[in-house]
Design an enzyme around this catalytic site. Structure first.
Site, mmCIF file in Angstrom:
data_model
loop_
_atom_site.group_PDB
_atom_site.id
_atom_site.type_symbol
_atom_site.label_atom_id
_atom_site.label_comp_id
_atom_site.label_asym_id
_atom_site.label_seq_id
_atom_site.Cartn_x
_atom_site.Cartn_y
_atom_site.Cartn_z
ATOM 1 N N ASN A 76 0.858 -1.184 0.000
ATOM 2 C CA ASN A 76 0.000 0.000 0.000
ATOM 3 C C ASN A 76 0.901 1.244 0.000
ATOM 4 O O ASN A 76 1.687 1.447 0.928
ATOM 5 C CB ASN A 76 -0.902 -0.012 1.234
ATOM 6 C CG ASN A 76 -1.928 1.103 1.225
ATOM 7 O OD1 ASN A 76 -1.623 2.234 0.858
ATOM 8 N ND2 ASN A 76 -3.141 0.796 1.633
ATOM 9 N N ARG A 85 4.269 19.021 0.134
ATOM 10 C CA ARG A 85 4.925 20.032 -0.685
ATOM 11 C C ARG A 85 4.333 19.958 -2.089
ATOM 12 O O ARG A 85 3.454 19.148 -2.378
ATOM 13 C CB ARG A 85 6.446 19.796 -0.736
ATOM 14 C CG ARG A 85 7.143 19.910 0.614
ATOM 15 C CD ARG A 85 7.245 21.337 1.100
ATOM 16 N NE ARG A 85 8.077 22.162 0.230
ATOM 17 C CZ ARG A 85 9.406 22.256 0.318
ATOM 18 N NH1 ARG A 85 10.064 21.558 1.241
ATOM 19 N NH2 ARG A 85 10.075 23.042 -0.495
ATOM 20 N N HIS A 109 -5.666 3.376 -1.440
ATOM 21 C CA HIS A 109 -6.959 3.675 -0.815
ATOM 22 C C HIS A 109 -7.233 5.156 -1.048
ATOM 23 O O HIS A 109 -6.886 6.002 -0.227
ATOM 24 C CB HIS A 109 -6.902 3.358 0.677
ATOM 25 C CG HIS A 109 -8.213 3.450 1.380
ATOM 26 N ND1 HIS A 109 -8.524 2.696 2.485
ATOM 27 C CD2 HIS A 109 -9.319 4.214 1.151
ATOM 28 C CE1 HIS A 109 -9.743 2.995 2.906
ATOM 29 N NE2 HIS A 109 -10.239 3.925 2.114
ATOM 30 N N ARG A 122 -9.131 8.232 -0.736
ATOM 31 C CA ARG A 122 -10.247 8.762 0.031
ATOM 32 C C ARG A 122 -10.835 10.002 -0.656
ATOM 33 O O ARG A 122 -10.147 10.676 -1.431
ATOM 34 C CB ARG A 122 -9.797 9.093 1.453
ATOM 35 C CG ARG A 122 -9.375 7.853 2.240
ATOM 36 C CD ARG A 122 -8.870 8.230 3.620
ATOM 37 N NE ARG A 122 -8.396 7.053 4.346
ATOM 38 C CZ ARG A 122 -9.157 6.265 5.099
ATOM 39 N NH1 ARG A 122 -10.451 6.548 5.239
ATOM 40 N NH2 ARG A 122 -8.658 5.223 5.723
ATOM 41 N N HIS A 157 -4.138 11.610 0.856
ATOM 42 C CA HIS A 157 -2.888 10.980 0.416
ATOM 43 C C HIS A 157 -3.003 10.647 -1.078
ATOM 44 O O HIS A 157 -2.614 11.464 -1.909
ATOM 45 C CB HIS A 157 -2.511 9.764 1.273
ATOM 46 C CG HIS A 157 -3.664 9.001 1.859
ATOM 47 N ND1 HIS A 157 -4.636 8.406 1.102
ATOM 48 C CD2 HIS A 157 -3.966 8.733 3.161
ATOM 49 C CE1 HIS A 157 -5.494 7.789 1.899
ATOM 50 N NE2 HIS A 157 -5.132 7.972 3.158
ATOM 51 N N GLU A 189 -8.752 0.054 -2.605
ATOM 52 C CA GLU A 189 -9.603 -0.016 -1.424
ATOM 53 C C GLU A 189 -10.449 1.240 -1.319
ATOM 54 O O GLU A 189 -10.083 2.298 -1.817
ATOM 55 C CB GLU A 189 -8.751 -0.112 -0.155
ATOM 56 C CG GLU A 189 -7.834 -1.291 -0.068
ATOM 57 C CD GLU A 189 -7.032 -1.288 1.219
ATOM 58 O OE1 GLU A 189 -6.460 -2.336 1.548
ATOM 59 O OE2 GLU A 189 -6.976 -0.242 1.897
ATOM 60 N N HIS A 238 -3.777 -4.606 8.099
ATOM 61 C CA HIS A 238 -3.856 -3.488 9.047
ATOM 62 C C HIS A 238 -2.882 -3.741 10.193
ATOM 63 O O HIS A 238 -3.082 -4.630 11.011
ATOM 64 C CB HIS A 238 -5.256 -3.242 9.610
ATOM 65 C CG HIS A 238 -5.464 -1.803 10.016
ATOM 66 N ND1 HIS A 238 -5.938 -0.843 9.158
ATOM 67 C CD2 HIS A 238 -5.195 -1.163 11.174
ATOM 68 C CE1 HIS A 238 -5.989 0.323 9.768
ATOM 69 N NE2 HIS A 238 -5.535 0.169 11.002
ATOM 70 N N GLY A 269 1.003 -1.349 4.385
ATOM 71 C CA GLY A 269 1.378 -0.005 3.975
ATOM 72 C C GLY A 269 2.197 0.726 5.010
ATOM 73 O O GLY A 269 3.393 0.949 4.836
#
Length: 260
Positions: A14, A25, A50, A52, A57, A81, A209, A232
């Protein structure tokens, strides 16, 4: 033979945290695609993102940049995900419309502003909402994995709504591994039972996780039939010290150690 049997556990990296650092930046570094390339070159079996809705990110363009990269790696997998009721399905539809590779969608029941994934889907509560989206993803030619708590009694219900896999939410195990004591064997027993229930229901099993170099091998030695681990945060943190290639090789060694 290990408890995982003949299943080869794949490592999907991940790269969200690479994007998180980059986003502080406006220089485009560190590069998400470069990170993915180095991980794949070192032997990672796939890449996970993932994205969002707030793009804290992974950004939308990253999803497509990585899909384009993976065209050059036809033997590796791309896993996206997210919550299928937010932005996940729109992204998946566009990836497939562009003719780009997408192998798995992992449905995660996150809220929009949630800090990190911390629980799985619940049945029968979520069944009617999930069933048509699972069917749509599979019609696109994409495998569906449902992010689930390690509750054996929930696994048959996940299969009943059409899922191909479950991803067991492993934070409780990781916390127990850190703390030690009686909680650790209890959590291992719980996860082994959930995985076996999933296998018995005809589902493949993923896990993820807070898995890391310390806790990955004992988890895979005990929990049967894990097809894939998605890692990740810990992996990227290790890569800051060791580099991507050495880190991926270390995680692959953890997987191999579990199967000896």
């Amino acid at each position: 033979m290990s408890p995982t049997g003949s299943v080869r556990t794949a490592l999907s990296v991940n790269v969200n945290k690479v994007a998180l650092v980059r986003n502080t930046r406006h220089l485009g570094i560190p590069s998400v695609t470069r990170a993915a390339s180095l991980c794949l070159q070192a032997g990672a079996h796939g890449i996970t993102v993932h994205p969002r809705p707030d793009e804290r990110h992974i950004r939308r363009h990253d999803v497509f940049d990585l899909a384009e990269l993976l065209q050059a790696w036809p033997d590796r997998e791309y896993n996206i995900e997210g919550n299928p009721f937010h932005n996940l399905m729109d992204v998946a539809r566009e990836v497939k419309a562009r003719g780009l590779p997408l192998h798995q969608l992992t449905f995660v029941p996150d809220s929009v502003g949630q800090f990190t994934s911390d629980h799985g889907w619940r049945f029968p509560d979520d069944a009617d909402r999930l069933r048509p989206l699972i069917a749509e993803a599979q019609a696109l030619g994409v495998r569906v994995s449902l992010f689930m708590d390690a509750e054996p009694e929930q696994m048959a219900a996940a299969q009943a709504v059409g899922a191909d896999r479950v991803e067991l939410y492993t934070e409780p195990y990781a916390a127990a591994h850190t703390q030690g004591g009686e909680a650790l064997p209890q959590q291992l027993e719980r996860f082994a039972a959930a995985a076996q229930a999933a296998l018995d229901a005809g589902l493949a099993v993923n896990a993820g996780h807070d898995l890391n170099r310390d806790n990955l091998t004992p988890f895979l030695r005990t929990v049967p039939g894990v097809s894939e681990v998605s890692i990740g945060h810990a992996l990227i943190a290790d890569a800051l010290e060791l580099g991507y290639a050495a880190t991926v090789r270390a995680y692959l060694a953890c997987i191999a150690a579990a199967q000896r």
